[in-house]
Design a protein around this motif. Structure first.
Motif: not given
Length: 297
Positions: A147-148, A151-152, A154-155, A177, A181, A184-185, A188-189
């Motif tokens: 998941e990390a 996320e990275s 996508a960021r 998963s 992700v 959540r992103l 947040d965005w």
């Protein structure tokens, strides 16, 4: 200038240079060949064409930047997995398959790029080994690490100007998963300045089309659920044959059917064919393109 006009200009240049070549040969004879070669090599016909690849890893950073600026603001992230697929299919089946499918989807969309495949995913406990980890060659990472990674990834794409990041998962066990992700992103965005309109999508439609959708197409043609199977059976093997037949060991199909679960096979792959797999490929691409267009409009 569109592609046809560019092609026309290049052909015209080629004809002009060919006329010059003929004239040089008539005047200088065999000794003029060296000069002719110089002329040909300097011709615009031999200039490298502008890059047209949809795969990010095949472009330079400036080429990709130009593509994003020109409107290719959707990026497809193909996610596979390295795992056992019975004695008859290679360990990288998911990786090759999702990569090829992502490219077909991107071509149909017209405004999407394809990221490098994510080949390391959760596949069960390593010690003691569970699930696919019980078979040689399977690679597993912790769910938190996976998941990390998502996320990275996508960021990173958000930072470079992509407006829609689409997860395409070819494996069932990590679908939750992808959902977590993406949710959540996007959440947040949505509340941050400068992030409005940048979204992450977990395209469950892709995986459902590859499993349930393909299943229905095969059932309608008279195959049983037991034969179709859920892993390395008829459906799984047929999809792989349609993408790249070299990934399947035809001489091991009978062994796979007889060994079954003991060797990692759930189903019977013996009647699998590229034609049956193409039914699934077409359905996956069509379904995914429609879903992405709906979510990104």
């Amino acid at each position: 200038m569109n592609e046809r006009r560019i092609l026309g200009v290049r052909l015209l240049c080629w004809v002009i240079w060919l006329i010059r070549v003929i004239r040089v040969i008539r005047v200088m004879g065999v000794m003029g060949v060296m000069g002719v070669m110089g002329l040909l090599l300097s011709s615009p016909v031999f200039a490298a064409p502008s890059p047209t690849s949809l795969r990010i890893e095949e472009l330079t950073w400036t080429e990709l930047s130009d593509r994003i600026a020109a409107g290719s603001t959707t990026v497809l992230v193909p996610i596979g997995g390295t795992e056992q697929n019975g004695p008859h299919m290679v360990l990288g089946k998911h990786n090759v398959r999702v990569n090829a499918l992502a490219l077909q989807i991107a071509k149909s969309l017209g405004n999407a790029m394809v990221a490098p495949v994510l080949a390391y995913v959760p596949e069960g406990s390593i010690e003691p080994p569970t699930a696919h980890m019980r078979f040689t060659g399977t690679i597993s990472i912790p769910e938190s690490a996976f998941e990390a990674l998502l996320e990275s990834t996508a960021r990173s794409f958000k930072r470079h100007g992509f407006r829609d990041v689409v997860f395409l998962g070819d494996h069932g066990d990590y679908q939750k998963s992808l959902d977590r992700v993406a949710a959540r992103l996007t959440r947040d965005w949505s509340g941050r300045a400068g992030s409005a309109g940048c979204r992450v999508h977990s395209l469950s439609d892709f995986y459902r089309a590859a499993t349930d959708g393909h299943l229905q197409l095969l059932l309608a043609r008279g195959f049983s659920k037991a034969e179709i199977g859920s892993h390395a059976g008829l459906a799984d093997t047929a999809l792989t044959l349609a993408i790249d037949s070299t990934l399947v060991r035809q001489d091991q199909l009978a062994r796979a059917a007889q060994a079954g679960r003991r060797e990692g096979v759930l189903g019977d792959p013996r009647r699998a064919s590229a034609a049956l797999g193409q039914l699934g490929v077409d359905h996956i691409v069509e379904t995914s393109v429609a879903a992405i267009r709906e979510r990104t409009r």
